[in-house]
Design a protein around this motif. Sequence first.
Motif, mmCIF file in Angstrom:
data_model
loop_
_atom_site.group_PDB
_atom_site.id
_atom_site.type_symbol
_atom_site.label_atom_id
_atom_site.label_comp_id
_atom_site.label_asym_id
_atom_site.label_seq_id
_atom_site.Cartn_x
_atom_site.Cartn_y
_atom_site.Cartn_z
ATOM 1 N N LEU A 23 3.952 15.106 -13.554
ATOM 2 C CA LEU A 23 5.330 15.327 -13.999
ATOM 3 C C LEU A 23 5.808 14.200 -14.911
ATOM 4 N N THR A 24 5.427 12.993 -14.590
ATOM 5 C CA THR A 24 5.783 11.840 -15.409
ATOM 6 C C THR A 24 5.241 12.005 -16.824
ATOM 7 N N ARG A 25 3.983 12.392 -16.925
ATOM 8 C CA ARG A 25 3.348 12.531 -18.242
ATOM 9 C C ARG A 25 3.963 13.667 -19.046
ATOM 10 N N VAL A 26 4.232 14.787 -18.396
ATOM 11 C CA VAL A 26 4.853 15.916 -19.091
ATOM 12 C C VAL A 26 6.259 15.552 -19.549
ATOM 13 N N THR A 59 5.217 4.767 -22.382
ATOM 14 C CA THR A 59 5.719 6.018 -21.822
ATOM 15 C C THR A 59 4.545 6.855 -21.359
ATOM 16 N N GLY A 60 4.769 7.631 -20.318
ATOM 17 C CA GLY A 60 3.722 8.480 -19.769
ATOM 18 C C GLY A 60 2.672 7.731 -18.970
ATOM 19 N N GLN A 61 2.982 6.524 -18.575
ATOM 20 C CA GLN A 61 2.008 5.694 -17.869
ATOM 21 C C GLN A 61 2.187 5.765 -16.355
ATOM 22 N N ALA A 62 1.078 5.696 -15.659
ATOM 23 C CA ALA A 62 1.057 5.597 -14.199
ATOM 24 C C ALA A 62 0.457 4.227 -13.891
ATOM 25 N N ILE A 63 1.317 3.267 -13.630
ATOM 26 C CA ILE A 63 0.910 1.865 -13.532
ATOM 27 C C ILE A 63 0.571 1.501 -12.091
#
Length: 133
Positions: A49-52, A120-124
């Motif tokens: 969902l974060t990436r979309v 943006t769109g990162q999962a850190i």
Amino acid sequence: MLTTMQAAARTMIAAGGGGKIINLASMAAKKGGAGEGAYPASKAAVVALTRVAALEWGEHGINVNCLCPGYVLTEMGAATRTDEMVASWSALSPLGRCASPADVAGVALFLATPDADYLTGQAINVTGGMVMS
């Protein structure tokens, strides 16, 4: 969560665009364990969902990122964790310890600043090296 993100994005767009959305998942999104199917799947959904959302709202200057913390020693779990559990979790980290709430908060704070305007769109990962990809 999606409705909350959509509401936040709509508010930011109505105000002229720009803003930061920071979601919270878990290292389980990237490294689930046997017998844990539902939890890692739910956290992987937060990452997706974060990436979309980053793709959809980037044109409005909205950055959407996600934190994937590992073992964090919070008050919430204090009553059920043992010293042995903490030692075994700490041994998984090259840094030799579990995270503190401040470790996670520091990364969230960074993402909220202008220094993170091109992320943006990162999962850190905030895992002390327990997960590195």
